[in-house]
Design an enzyme around this catalytic site. Sequence first.
Site, PDB file in Angstrom:
ATOM      1  N   TYR A   1     -29.814  -4.822 -80.228  1.00 52.17           N
ATOM      2  CA  TYR A   1     -30.625  -3.665 -79.240  1.00 52.17           C
ATOM      3  C   TYR A   1     -31.714  -4.020 -78.548  1.00 52.17           C
ATOM      4  O   TYR A   1     -32.285  -4.856 -78.653  1.00 52.17           O
ATOM      5  CB  TYR A   1     -31.398  -2.699 -80.594  1.00 52.17           C
ATOM      6  CG  TYR A   1     -31.908  -1.389 -79.755  1.00 52.17           C
ATOM      7  CD1 TYR A   1     -31.199  -0.256 -79.616  1.00 52.17           C
ATOM      8  CD2 TYR A   1     -33.077  -1.431 -79.622  1.00 52.17           C
ATOM      9  CE1 TYR A   1     -31.819   0.847 -79.467  1.00 52.17           C
ATOM     10  CE2 TYR A   1     -33.872  -0.171 -79.076  1.00 52.17           C
ATOM     11  CZ  TYR A   1     -33.094   0.882 -78.980  1.00 52.17           C
ATOM     12  OH  TYR A   1     -33.797   1.859 -78.507  1.00 52.17           O
TER      13      TYR A   1
ATOM     14  N   HIS B   1     -54.500  10.052 -92.044  1.00 48.35           N
ATOM     15  CA  HIS B   1     -54.235  10.927 -92.886  1.00 48.35           C
ATOM     16  C   HIS B   1     -53.350  12.058 -92.206  1.00 48.35           C
ATOM     17  O   HIS B   1     -53.294  13.262 -92.359  1.00 48.35           O
ATOM     18  CB  HIS B   1     -55.657  11.984 -93.204  1.00 48.35           C
ATOM     19  CG  HIS B   1     -56.482  11.042 -94.198  1.00 48.35           C
ATOM     20  ND1 HIS B   1     -57.251  11.711 -95.075  1.00 48.35           N
ATOM     21  CD2 HIS B   1     -56.764   9.769 -94.038  1.00 48.35           C
ATOM     22  CE1 HIS B   1     -58.131  10.756 -95.747  1.00 48.35           C
ATOM     23  NE2 HIS B   1     -57.789   9.593 -95.119  1.00 48.35           N
TER      24      HIS B   1
ATOM     25  N   HIS C   1     -53.824  10.097-101.724  1.00 44.66           N
ATOM     26  CA  HIS C   1     -54.615   9.664-100.694  1.00 44.66           C
ATOM     27  C   HIS C   1     -53.668   9.774 -99.224  1.00 44.66           C
ATOM     28  O   HIS C   1     -53.833  10.721 -98.346  1.00 44.66           O
ATOM     29  CB  HIS C   1     -55.012   8.182-100.905  1.00 44.66           C
ATOM     30  CG  HIS C   1     -56.098   7.782-100.103  1.00 44.66           C
ATOM     31  ND1 HIS C   1     -57.100   7.020-100.328  1.00 44.66           N
ATOM     32  CD2 HIS C   1     -56.310   8.021 -98.811  1.00 44.66           C
ATOM     33  CE1 HIS C   1     -57.806   6.638 -99.617  1.00 44.66           C
ATOM     34  NE2 HIS C   1     -57.602   7.255 -98.422  1.00 44.66           N
TER      35      HIS C   1
ATOM     36  N   ASP D   1     -33.779   2.372 -88.508  1.00 43.46           N
ATOM     37  CA  ASP D   1     -34.023   1.580 -87.280  1.00 43.46           C
ATOM     38  C   ASP D   1     -35.395   0.786 -87.460  1.00 43.46           C
ATOM     39  O   ASP D   1     -35.607  -0.246 -86.665  1.00 43.46           O
ATOM     40  CB  ASP D   1     -34.037   2.417 -86.133  1.00 43.46           C
ATOM     41  CG  ASP D   1     -32.573   2.880 -85.428  1.00 43.46           C
ATOM     42  OD1 ASP D   1     -31.729   2.121 -85.899  1.00 43.46           O
ATOM     43  OD2 ASP D   1     -32.460   3.754 -84.943  1.00 43.46           O
TER      44      ASP D   1
ATOM     45  N   HIS E   1     -54.836   3.172 -90.968  1.00 43.76           N
ATOM     46  CA  HIS E   1     -55.008   4.248 -92.257  1.00 43.76           C
ATOM     47  C   HIS E   1     -55.049   5.409 -91.398  1.00 43.76           C
ATOM     48  O   HIS E   1     -55.858   5.632 -90.651  1.00 43.76           O
ATOM     49  CB  HIS E   1     -55.951   3.791 -92.973  1.00 43.76           C
ATOM     50  CG  HIS E   1     -56.285   4.836 -94.011  1.00 43.76           C
ATOM     51  ND1 HIS E   1     -55.252   5.527 -94.845  1.00 43.76           N
ATOM     52  CD2 HIS E   1     -57.233   5.644 -94.597  1.00 43.76           C
ATOM     53  CE1 HIS E   1     -55.802   6.432 -95.757  1.00 43.76           C
ATOM     54  NE2 HIS E   1     -56.995   6.321 -95.237  1.00 43.76           N
TER      55      HIS E   1
END
Lengths: 233, 233, 233, 233
Positions: free
Chosen positions: A230, A98, A172, A121, A96
């Site tokens: 790839y 910001h 958020h 991708d 998480h």
Amino acid sequence: MIAAGLRETVLRANRDLAASGLVMGTFGNVSQVDRAAGVFAIKPSGVPYDRLTPEHMVLVSLETGGVLEGPWRPSSDTPTHLELYRAFESCGGIVHTHSEYATTFAHARACVRCMGTTHADYFPGDIPCTRSMTREEVERDYERNTGLVIVETFRQLGIDPSHMQAVLVAHHGPFVWGRDAAAAIEHAQVLEFLARVEWRVRALDPDAAPPDSYLVDKHYSRKHGPTAYYGQK
Amino acid sequence: MIAAGLRETVLRANRDLAASGLVMGTFGNVSQVDRAAGVFAIKPSGVPYDRLTPEHMVLVSLETGGVLEGPWRPSSDTPTHLELYRAFESCGGIVHTHSEYATTFAHARACVRCMGTTHADYFPGDIPCTRSMTREEVERDYERNTGLVIVETFRQLGIDPSHMQAVLVAHHGPFVWGRDAAAAIEHAQVLEFLARVEWRVRALDPDAAPPDSYLVDKHYSRKHGPTAYYGQK
Amino acid sequence: MIAAGLRETVLRANRDLAASGLVMGTFGNVSQVDRAAGVFAIKPSGVPYDRLTPEHMVLVSLETGGVLEGPWRPSSDTPTHLELYRAFESCGGIVHTHSEYATTFAHARACVRCMGTTHADYFPGDIPCTRSMTREEVERDYERNTGLVIVETFRQLGIDPSHMQAVLVAHHGPFVWGRDAAAAIEHAQVLEFLARVEWRVRALDPDAAPPDSYLVDKHYSRKHGPTAYYGQK
Amino acid sequence: MIAAGLRETVLRANRDLAASGLVMGTFGNVSQVDRAAGVFAIKPSGVPYDRLTPEHMVLVSLETGGVLEGPWRPSSDTPTHLELYRAFESCGGIVHTHSEYATTFAHARACVRCMGTTHADYFPGDIPCTRSMTREEVERDYERNTGLVIVETFRQLGIDPSHMQAVLVAHHGPFVWGRDAAAAIEHAQVLEFLARVEWRVRALDPDAAPPDSYLVDKHYSRKHGPTAYYGQK
């Protein structure tokens, strides 16, 4: 001390996150799960990144959600991580942040559209944004409800969280995952890159048409799944 | 020499400010108050950051506004700091920068709206902008009147400066405070981060709706006040 | 070798320019004049910054515009510098960059408006942009005509180049000056900062009103002229 | 091992690319051709930049498109490079990046307009964007067709690829070339700079008029071709 390896891994991941430029101050957190042991390790709440030791990492039970040992209070976002590990079985690590551009989209409750091959991708479509949470959801069990609203978003949109490994929580910021904590951090960095590009695309031409779906499918399947070609064999 | 500790603290804070990327050249200044002693220390005017020593820090009387000792002329913004210390009793340190995004909002006389939880973690609402100053206020006692117009802004809007610890001065830039100089600098960095995000939100969607007030209250009270549960006990 | 001190100063200024982030590759150049000796020194054309030695600096006669000694061809912008030194008597050093935001305004043929006190601390009004040049001016004596169109801009707008020490050349980029090369570089850095802020102000609110003229005058006179009170006595 | 010098050169170029800030992760690739030997060397697919050795560089036949030796799979974009080397005879090195601003224009399928002299110093006009590719072109021989659609773009617009050494592939990103790999990287950096400036010009004034063609011609011919007078003789 149980799960020493997991603590070390999660400490390293939190340090990598701090060095990534995706977080400011003590914001942000990374966790990784050991599904066989039924635990995940996560950063303690509000401790500066440069003071963290493996012992600071908090072990949380997948079953009860309780802290398994040690004196530290886990990140306040722990119940969100818990709900994601419970609902998304392929998820091995969660981050998480910001980060600035992903947070911008979250503040405006806008998805990060898939507008090109770099996006395809990594993510097979638009990165979704949750609905706003109700007063009840915020005032009681807020962090757990944050996880539940993410799960609801994926179910309602019919998106597979084993492929779309990122979401924006309205007003958020982003939650991002992967097969482990390191993969989650890589995805968070790619998400921030894509959010930067997409923010500029919208400013350049708000009516720009998205790519054809066959181009998106081509790029995603070129790197993922049974027909991937790839990288090295 | 009186108040050696305060001088050292304020010197360090000014160096931290210079290293923060929030100021350009000799712009910007930090002060900290010792309310028991009735003095605050502030940077001298126009001296490059890398030449500053503790002796350069200027001690100013809270009561008279006069320089208490030493040959240095204080920052030209000193009367602004003085008025803020006098009016805002919880304010222990003040920083003034010309940081790029906060200054952008000041030039446009726009507030930095609270559009998400990162903002609410630090500031419990929109960060206000003052009115423009009159010719009389500018031509006579300009820097003192800058402080007074800030105080007027908080009184007229009914905002509590012990919670909302930042303001934009119209066509000028931000003044930010905290319990001490270090906290003021942290708040100035967060303000600049929030101004960057909010500037991009406005470009992405000028009509984006703000978060519900209960989400803002939840995040601010999660980190501040009697029911805070962020960080360690 | 004549004017060794001037060559050293100009070499250092060109290295400072390269380190400033205002130029890319071999773009950009700085010169400084010795009015008593009737010469200015300027960077040679197209030599990478990290290979420059004092001997590379080219000495140019203020009277004839010719190279005074040495094998190096001066910067292709030399005739522009020459015309500015001839017309603007207070000008002691000149810098030309393609810095990103100032160049943005030049490409759009827009002035960098004075929208706040940071601008007014350095420049007493809007930073002007020249008209586009005619085919004749471009095809013959292009670089000299670039200087002449700058001079024309200041004469037609009635701006004093000893106070307004910067200009944008239409579809080209900024020329900036000062009492010497170091001051010119400082002004070029401030211009780029101001262009960044002003570009964002225009995006935030295209109709934002400029500050009152008495605020601009207050700030410019606070740092410049007989009533200055910024800095130490 | 054949072509050791070419492998070394291409390895260095790929490292320079990684250090340039134009690529993220393992994205991006550089190649260089040896037309006398009929081969070009290119980065292997998906190997992190910091693990690359000369032996990793893959040699590809210009005639057959096949790998000439070694165990490594070449960059998935190899067929695109092959078609460009075949069609554009003056092209000695090619770079593909997902640099942020050039990719922004590619996502919006917009060209990077020539709006000033910095652009004209390197590219004699607008940097074109290809059409979107058809389902058939994407699903079969995608990377080869990417090269062919670039070649088609230049033929249809009547642009000379020996002067205009860059293109944007719609919804994908830039391909850039030059006389060798190092020149291609330089051009990719300049393209990114120009895309940044042009993106900001469009935001500042969507209706800004382009420069007169004689100004563009003047700057391009000042640095290129028989009448060039930039740099040393």
